[in-house]
Design an enzyme around this catalytic site. Structure first.
Site, PDB file in Angstrom:
ATOM      1  CB  SER A 108      -0.881   0.003   1.259  1.00  0.00           C
ATOM      2  OG  SER A 108      -1.483   1.271   1.478  1.00  0.00           O
ATOM      3  CE1 TYR A 160      -4.275  -1.965   4.768  1.00  0.00           C
ATOM      4  CE2 TYR A 160      -3.032   0.066   4.454  1.00  0.00           C
ATOM      5  CZ  TYR A 160      -3.754  -0.996   3.935  1.00  0.00           C
ATOM      6  OH  TYR A 160      -3.953  -1.082   2.580  1.00  0.00           O
TER       7      TYR A 160
END
Length: 273
Positions: free
Chosen positions: A141, A154
């Site tokens: 990401s 995350y």
């Protein structure tokens, strides 16, 4: 005319929705035999049936080594080999200040986002090394390469995917196996929509919200953008690409700002005498 992935055998995890579903769809269109994996059995079976004879579904909890090992073995049993493993399954997980996050939240997020990638790499390598070829893709990401784009847990797990990709690529290059990460930016998926708009069923609100979240004018991030990158990386066209993270983020990690108009560009982008 043969597809770009004609004859290749590919596993896609997290394939019941979002980036995984779009990737599985594009890969079958390009001629691959795709084994879709997810914990959402109803949706997974439905997508595989929709995609036709090139697709099959298998339930897999990507945090379980037994499940991942069995998934890889299933692909080899069905087709005789595994050409590409796409470790894509994911969650956003817990948000909050670092001093309020619980250990069990940390363990859950890292299990889904990082342990699963380790397991996918491990068992894909197990069957690819004897053949001396293969591609291992993993979804990271923008939050894995720059701070401030996602929740702490995350971001930490996604950064781990970037590091693991580089290190495993260094080992497996001697076996002819390519290892690459894909770094999506702000993409319209079921996992992200609810965090951005009030009404996820309003397509206009959704499109406008995501348009404002990319510096690339005229286009907002779609699952198909990531799927197209995955198709290229899995194909022989990317035969010299390994050990890196390919960003699919509309320029966010270049330092470009969201929602900036042409007349708001920094001084370096204006002509001066």
């Amino acid at each position: 005319m043969p597809g770009r992935l004609e004859g290749k055998v590919i596993i896609v995890t997290g394939a019941a929705s979002g980036l995984g579903q779009a990737s599985a769809r594009r890969m079958t269109e390009e001629g691959a035999d795709v084994l879709l994996a997810d914990i959402n059995e109803a949706q997974g079976h439905a997508i595989a049936e929709e995609l036709g004879p090139r697709a099959a579904f298998r339930r897999c909890d990507v945090t379980s080594e037994d499940d991942v090992a069995s998934l890889v073995d299933d692909a080899v049993t069905r087709h005789g080999r595994l050409d590409c493993m796409f470790n894509n399954a994911g969650v956003v997980g817990a948000s909050g200040p670092i001093d309020e996050l619980r250990l069990d939240e940390f363990e859950f997020v890292t299990a889904v986002l990082l342990r699963s990638v380790f397991l996918g790499m491990k068992h894909a390598a197990r069957v690819m090394k004897p053949v001396g070829a293969g591609v291992i893709l993993s979804t990271t990401s923008i939050a894995g390469v720059q701070g401030g784009w996602g929740p702490h847990l995350y971001a930490g797990a996604k950064a781990g995917v970037v590091g693991l990709t580089r290190n495993v690529a260094a080992e497996l290059s001697t076996h002819g196996i390519r290892v690459v990460a894909i770094g999506p930016g702000k993409i319209v998926t079921p996992m992200t929509i609810s965090r951005v708009v009030d009404d996820p069923d309003d397509p206009e609100q959704m499109a406008e919200a995501f348009r404002k979240r990319t510096p690339l004018r005229g286009h907002h991030g779609l699952p198909e953008d990531v799927a197209n990158a995955a198709v290229w990386l899995a194909s022989d066209e990317a035969a010299f690409v390994s050990g890196t993270t390919v960003m699919v983020d509309g320029g966010l990690t270049s330092g470009s700002k969201e929602g900036v108009t042409t007349d708001q560009l920094a001084s370096w982008a204006r002509r001066s005498s």
